[in-house]
Design an enzyme around this catalytic site. Structure first.
Site, short mmCIF file in Angstrom:
data_model
loop_
_atom_site.label_atom_id
_atom_site.label_comp_id
_atom_site.label_asym_id
_atom_site.label_seq_id
_atom_site.Cartn_x
_atom_site.Cartn_y
_atom_site.Cartn_z
N GLU A 105 0.88 -1.18 0.00
CA GLU A 105 0.00 0.00 0.00
C GLU A 105 0.92 1.23 0.00
O GLU A 105 1.69 1.42 0.96
CB GLU A 105 -0.91 0.03 1.24
CG GLU A 105 -1.88 1.22 1.19
CD GLU A 105 -2.70 1.42 2.48
OE1 GLU A 105 -2.48 0.71 3.47
OE2 GLU A 105 -3.54 2.34 2.47
N ASP A 159 5.08 4.75 3.64
CA ASP A 159 4.76 6.18 3.75
C ASP A 159 5.97 6.88 4.35
O ASP A 159 6.74 6.27 5.09
CB ASP A 159 3.53 6.40 4.66
CG ASP A 159 2.84 7.73 4.38
OD1 ASP A 159 1.69 7.73 3.89
OD2 ASP A 159 3.46 8.80 4.65
N ASP A 193 -1.86 12.17 -2.76
CA ASP A 193 -1.94 13.62 -2.98
C ASP A 193 -2.12 13.83 -4.50
O ASP A 193 -1.29 13.34 -5.27
CB ASP A 193 -0.66 14.31 -2.49
CG ASP A 193 -0.43 14.04 -1.00
OD1 ASP A 193 -1.41 14.15 -0.25
OD2 ASP A 193 0.71 13.71 -0.62
N ASP A 214 -10.43 10.33 -4.21
CA ASP A 214 -11.61 11.20 -4.17
C ASP A 214 -11.50 12.26 -5.27
O ASP A 214 -12.41 13.05 -5.45
CB ASP A 214 -11.66 11.93 -2.82
CG ASP A 214 -10.34 12.65 -2.58
OD1 ASP A 214 -9.40 11.98 -2.13
OD2 ASP A 214 -10.23 13.84 -2.90
#
Ligand SMILES: C[S@@+](CC[C@H](N)C(=O)[O-])C[C@H]1O[C@@H](n2cnc3c(N)ncnc32)[C@H](O)[C@@H]1O
Length: 223
Positions: A51, A76, A125, A161
């Site tokens: 991920e 991350d 992002d 999104d």
């Protein structure tokens, strides 16, 4: 830095399931587990799923709970975010989970050729400005890196999104003749048509943007 954040940073370093790869190490040596994740960390030959930009690692942990026959690694740069997922995995004694704190730009220093089976990119992002295209995690420069560490026919899942980012990612996939397996700009329009992991696991950013009324886009493609 706030006290709570500092505490999380210190704690994350002590978790046995977290690994840190700073720039100099990525440039000079790479992660010691590169090419050895199966033998030295997971101690099995199960597929490894990444991920990318995992934040709190909702997909890493959620998928690991549902698929014990696979291994999951969240990546991350932000240690305080990784802390949430890493602690959940430690507390629940999940041995099919790990986290790497580094820049995704150094992904080839973390994993060897063919070491990875599948990738999830969750609410990256969107980098909307034209000058930031090279920072988008679905641009061809990043995909070339992913292809180097993935098995032949590796799959990328993107949840976002941001519809312009979804459109951009679809265009890159189409231009490069990648096989598009699934694609929707409104994932919740017909949830019965899709796998439950797509709608039952919700990340921090997914919840945030759903509340604001944004639709969730999903793209699954083979690179
Ligand atoms: C918008 S947040 C989404 C976090 C999480 N996936 C979610 O849905 O809640 C994007 C995440 O990507 C990480 N990120 C962005 N660019 C990165 C890079 N080049 N390398 C590592 N992490 C990156 C950020 O630190 C951040 O946690």
């Amino acid at each position: 830095m706030a006290k709570r954040k500092l505490k999380k940073f210190a704690e994350v370093e002590s978790f046995h399931n977290c690994f840190y790869l700073p720039f100099e190490e990525a440039r000079d040596n790479g992660l010691p587990l590169k090419g050895k994740w199966h033998t030295e960390y997971f101690k099995n030959n199960n597929p490894i799923v990444l991920e990318l930009g995992c934040g709190k690692g909702e997909y890493t942990v959620g998928l690991a709970q549902r698929f014990p026959e696979k291994n999951f690694i969240g990546v991350d740069i932000k240690g305080n975010r990784i802390h949430t997922g890493a602690k959940t995995a430690v507390d629940n004694k999940m041995n099919n989970v790990a986290f790497v704190r580094t820049r995704i730009d150094f992904i080839e220093a973390c994993f060897a050729e063919n070491e990875i089976s599948e990738i999830w990119i969750t609410f990256p992002d969107p980098q909307p400005q034209k000058t930031r295209v090279r920072k988008r995690l679905t641009n061809m420069m990043f995909i070339k890196r992913y292809k180097k560490i993935m098995k032949e026919g590796g799959i990328i899942n993107l949840k976002t999104d941001n519809e312009p980012f979804y459109d951009y990612s679809r265009e890159v996939a189409a231009e490069n003749k990648f096989e598009i397996i699934d694609s929707t700009n409104d994932l919740y329009d017909d949830i019965t048509a899709r796998d439950e992991v797509l709608t039952s696991i919700k990340t921090h950013y997914e919840k945030l943007f759903t509340k604001k009324g944004f639709k969730i886009c999903y793209l699954k493609y083979r690179v």
